[in-house]
Design a protein around this motif. Structure first.
Motif, PDB file in Angstrom:
ATOM      1  N   TYR A  70       1.116   5.551  -0.170  1.00 47.65           N
ATOM      2  CA  TYR A  70       0.501   6.880  -0.128  1.00 47.65           C
ATOM      3  C   TYR A  70       1.454   7.829  -0.841  1.00 47.65           C
ATOM      4  O   TYR A  70       2.550   8.054  -0.345  1.00 47.65           O
ATOM      5  N   ASN A  86     -15.800   0.050  11.503  1.00 49.86           N
ATOM      6  CA  ASN A  86     -15.162  -1.187  11.965  1.00 49.86           C
ATOM      7  C   ASN A  86     -16.158  -2.329  12.129  1.00 49.86           C
ATOM      8  O   ASN A  86     -15.761  -3.451  12.384  1.00 49.86           O
ATOM      9  N   THR A  87     -17.429  -2.037  12.033  1.00 51.38           N
ATOM     10  CA  THR A  87     -18.464  -3.067  12.130  1.00 51.38           C
ATOM     11  C   THR A  87     -18.820  -3.509  10.700  1.00 51.38           C
ATOM     12  O   THR A  87     -18.238  -3.003   9.744  1.00 51.38           O
ATOM     13  N   PRO A  88     -19.763  -4.426  10.537  1.00 53.88           N
ATOM     14  CA  PRO A  88     -20.095  -4.860   9.169  1.00 53.88           C
ATOM     15  C   PRO A  88     -20.655  -3.732   8.297  1.00 53.88           C
ATOM     16  O   PRO A  88     -20.705  -3.874   7.078  1.00 53.88           O
ATOM     17  N   LYS A 112       0.851  -1.194   0.000  1.00 54.80           N
ATOM     18  CA  LYS A 112       0.000   0.000   0.000  1.00 54.80           C
ATOM     19  C   LYS A 112       0.883   1.239   0.000  1.00 54.80           C
ATOM     20  O   LYS A 112       1.757   1.387   0.851  1.00 54.80           O
ATOM     21  N   HIS A 158     -13.441  -7.768  -0.877  1.00 55.97           N
ATOM     22  CA  HIS A 158     -14.747  -8.109  -1.435  1.00 55.97           C
ATOM     23  C   HIS A 158     -15.770  -8.517  -0.376  1.00 55.97           C
ATOM     24  O   HIS A 158     -16.918  -8.068  -0.387  1.00 55.97           O
ATOM     25  N   SER A 211     -17.529  -7.061   4.702  1.00 62.04           N
ATOM     26  CA  SER A 211     -18.646  -6.906   5.613  1.00 62.04           C
ATOM     27  C   SER A 211     -18.940  -8.204   6.366  1.00 62.04           C
ATOM     28  O   SER A 211     -19.122  -8.193   7.593  1.00 62.04           O
ATOM     29  N   PRO A 268      -9.887   0.612  18.384  1.00 60.50           N
ATOM     30  CA  PRO A 268      -9.104   1.507  17.535  1.00 60.50           C
ATOM     31  C   PRO A 268      -8.055   2.291  18.320  1.00 60.50           C
ATOM     32  O   PRO A 268      -8.165   2.424  19.537  1.00 60.50           O
ATOM     33  N   ARG A 275     -16.124  -8.805   8.916  1.00 61.59           N
ATOM     34  CA  ARG A 275     -16.153  -7.912  10.087  1.00 61.59           C
ATOM     35  C   ARG A 275     -17.260  -8.279  11.062  1.00 61.59           C
ATOM     36  O   ARG A 275     -17.219  -7.892  12.224  1.00 61.59           O
ATOM     37  N   ARG A 297      -5.957  -1.601   9.010  1.00 61.78           N
ATOM     38  CA  ARG A 297      -7.054  -1.090   8.173  1.00 61.78           C
ATOM     39  C   ARG A 297      -7.207  -1.912   6.891  1.00 61.78           C
ATOM     40  O   ARG A 297      -8.319  -2.167   6.431  1.00 61.78           O
ATOM     41  N   LEU A 309     -11.549   6.582   3.758  1.00 63.28           N
ATOM     42  CA  LEU A 309     -11.168   5.201   3.442  1.00 63.28           C
ATOM     43  C   LEU A 309     -10.143   5.146   2.330  1.00 63.28           C
ATOM     44  O   LEU A 309     -10.378   4.594   1.263  1.00 63.28           O
ATOM     45  N   ARG A 310      -8.974   5.724   2.586  1.00 60.27           N
ATOM     46  CA  ARG A 310      -7.918   5.548   1.599  1.00 60.27           C
ATOM     47  C   ARG A 310      -6.592   5.379   2.308  1.00 60.27           C
ATOM     48  O   ARG A 310      -6.491   5.568   3.500  1.00 60.27           O
ATOM     49  N   LEU A 322     -10.978  -1.965   5.118  1.00 56.23           N
ATOM     50  CA  LEU A 322     -11.416  -0.568   5.101  1.00 56.23           C
ATOM     51  C   LEU A 322     -10.772   0.192   3.963  1.00 56.23           C
ATOM     52  O   LEU A 322     -11.338   1.129   3.423  1.00 56.23           O
ATOM     53  N   ILE A 323      -9.547  -0.174   3.632  1.00 55.00           N
ATOM     54  CA  ILE A 323      -8.862   0.456   2.511  1.00 55.00           C
ATOM     55  C   ILE A 323      -8.384  -0.646   1.572  1.00 55.00           C
ATOM     56  O   ILE A 323      -8.213  -1.790   1.985  1.00 55.00           O
TER      57      ILE A 323
END
Ligand SMILES: Nc1ncnc2c1ncn2[C@@H]1O[C@H](COP(=O)(O)OP(=O)(O)OP(=O)(O)O)[C@@H](O)[C@H]1O
Ligand SMILES: [Mg+2]
Lengths: 304, 268
Positions: free
Chosen positions: A14, B110-112, A12, A70, A73, A83, A76, A48, B267-268, A53-54
């Motif tokens: 930046y 952080n959740t679904p 990754k 993919h 969800s 965090p 998680r 992350r 989100l990057r 998330l990324i």
């Protein structure tokens, strides 16, 4: 058994900097795995990525059998996250924080309420259910963040510096909690800057720097592989002169940091005997620890 | 704690139609509920002062507009203004503190739930809250008997919903690019204030010179008022579909932009 989390050649960037640069990591189920590295090493970015998330530039991520990003969800659903930055809801009480958070997992209110006593008890917040967040101490907030990460009864828990900024008492309480979780069979991925914490809690440790894995193993293995078994730290006025020769004569490797000389050796007796005859020097003899490994591998320069 | 999986509850299936934004909406609702009365009063005070102050104060000095007293004329503009304000404040200041200051959104991610759930929840929430503001003004209108026809004035409800969605969508897009709270002042100065002054809240937009009227026709508030005013005055609005589509288009465009921009931000 297959890994709870598997990162393969993860990358990754930046801008120009590659923050995660070809990282591999296998998280064995039921273990506590430490992810160590200096500030900016890429720990949070790795977490992350591992949560979907990324998006990674390259490489593959599998979390609890789900391909990411993919199926992030679904994955998680069975993950809990503490965090790095505090994100408790200041508009709510302790109880409400847990209730509201459970809903994000699609849990029914009754179900969350049934779990509340155990969660509050786990976090040592049993008497604080109706306390507002701003009335909690730093340690209580971190414990609540931990309880919140458990609201969905996750299989894997990501902890990003769960004890940073806490006093020793609060830290020990968190450690207790984390031990109980591994005893229950949960899988933990823990980042921390406290080497003592990693040494105590983690079954395995990955040390990363500049997004690259630089060492991996059980804490004892890492110590045995990378540093001599004993460390003698010498302080004193003329540590400039006499003692460096002394050190060179008696130990394999030594390093001077400010006024202190760190001598690493497998056989400390001769050095200690010599130091006994030099009362103007203060010295400390201790077994080598993970911090010695960390500093040797990542250097002593400040990162920020 | 046992090691069983969470059972029951909503199934989180990403590919089917999802109502998974509801917990986000519900979170905001719970916070609002704690301070519902002061919040409603705060929302109501500003538009009410405009309506009553200008309506009675200025209204005495003015001739009737299109055959109705100024206060009655002002009522529809006040509804739209109030809804716009409420949706805008919620998606700028309140959403910004949840996104940027309290990191509530980061915690939810952080959740679904995904970012679309968060933004959809915020969008619908802001529209719900502004619906309440609109209804509050509507109650005042009914209380003072400013409407010409009660049944017709019920038509304001869908207009309020559309207006709320419109300004909530736009607000979320602005929120996504805002570095701090001060930034919102630009939006108020460059978008909201011109809208209030040119959109026909205080006078019929037809009074403007042609070039300014052409500019005002681009403003979403103009379209909201074009629907709301006839309804208060007991008439069926003209070009209902057109005005409704414009409001919806602004709202959807704003929401779409908010999704893209917030993703880039968080989100990057
Ligand atoms: N969204 C982003 N955009 C640009 N740069 C980023 C972004 N996220 C992280 N970085 C950069 O990537 C590097 C690694 O950051 P990361 O937060 O992963 O480090 P870390 O190991 O968690 O550090 P720390 O111990 O301080 O928490 C840093 O130099 C950081 O500035
Ligand atoms: Mg970090």
């Amino acid at each position: 058994m297959s890994s709870a989390l598997s990162l393969k050649d993860l990358r990754k960037s930046y801008g120009e900097t590659e923050v995660v640069a070809g990282l591999n990591l296998e998280l064995a189920p039921g273990t506590c795995h430490g992810l160590l590295g200096p500030n900016g090493a890429g720990k949070t970015t790795t977490l992350r990525l591992a949560l979907g998330l990324i998006e990674a530039d390259a490489g593959s991520i599998e979390l609890l059998g789900h391909r990411l990003p993919h199926e992030a969800s679904q994955a998680r659903m069975r993950v809990g996250v503490v965090p790095q930055a505090d994100s408790l809801d200041p508009d709510f009480t302790v109880r409400e924080n847990l209730l509201v958070f459970g809903r994000y997992f699609g849990l029914a209110r009754r179900e969350i309420e049934a779990r509340l006593p155990a969660l509050l008890d786990f976090a040592g917040l049993a008497g604080k259910a109706d306390t507002r967040i701003d009335a909690l101490s730093g340690g209580m907030k971190r414990r609540l963040a931990l309880a919140r990460a458990l609201v969905n009864d996750p299989d894997v828990i990501f902890l990003d510096e769960p004890t940073t900024g806490l006093d020793p008492q609060a830290r020990h309480l968190i450690w207790q909690g984390l031990r109980r979780l591994t005893a229950q069979g949960k899988t933990l991925l823990l980042t921390t800057h406290f080497m003592e914490e990693a040494e105590r809690l983690c079954d395995r440790i990955s040390i990363i720097d500049h997004g690259r894995l630089i060492a991996e193993g059980a804490p004892r293995e890492l110590i045995a592989a990378h540093v001599e078994a004993h460390v003698v730290e010498i302080d004193g006025e003329d540590s400039e002169n006499g003692c460096e020769h002394l050190a060179e004569r008696y130990c394999r490797r030594c390093e001077k940091i400010g006024e202190t000389l760190f001598c690493y050796t497998a056989e400390p007796q001769a050095l200690i005997a010599a130091l006994e005859g030099m009362p103007h020097l203060r010295y400390l003899h201790r077994p080598a620890n993970l911090e010695d490994v960390f500093l040797k591998l990542t250097g002593r320069d400040l990162r920020d | 704690m046992s090691t069983t999986r969470p059972a029951g509850g909503i199934r989180l299936t990403p590919h089917v139609f999802r109502l998974t934004f509801l917990p986000v909406w519900h979170r905001n609702f719970l916070v609002w509920k704690k301070l519902a009365i002061p919040s409603l009063l705060g929302n109501l005070a500003d538009p009410m002062l405009y309506m009553l102050g200008l309506g009675y104060g200025l209204g005495r000095l003015l001739p009737d507009i299109g055959g109705v007293p100024y206060l009655n004329f002002l009522a529809a503009g006040t509804v739209c203004y109030s809804v716009m304000n409420s949706a805008t404040f919620e998606t700028l200041y309140s959403a910004f503190s949840r996104m940027h200051v309290q990191k509530t959104w980061a915690a939810i991610l952080n959740t679904p739930l995904g970012l679309r759930d968060v933004l959809l929840g915020e969008w619908v929430w802001a529209a719900s809250k502004s619906l309440l503001s609109g209804i509050a003004i509507l109650l005042v209108i009914w209380g003072l008997g400013l409407q010409a026809d009660f049944v017709m004035s019920l038509g304001l409800l869908p207009v309020i919903v559309l207006t709320g969605l419109c300004f909530a969508g736009l607000g979320l897009a602005i929120n996504a690019v805002s570095p701090n709270y001060d930034f919102f002042l630009y939006y108020f100065t460059l978008a909201i204030t011109p809208m209030v002054l040119l959109g026909g809240v205080f006078y019929p937009a037809t009074e403007l010179p042609a070039w300014l009227k052409a500019a005002a026709d681009w403003l979403p508030l103009t379209h909201a008022i074009a629907l709301a005013r006839p309804l208060v005055l007991g008439q069926l609005p003209q070009d209902i579909l057109w005005h409704g589509m414009v409001l919806l288009a602004y709202g959807l465009a704003g929401f779409w932009a908010a999704c893209r921009l917030t993703r880039r931000r968080l989100l990057r």
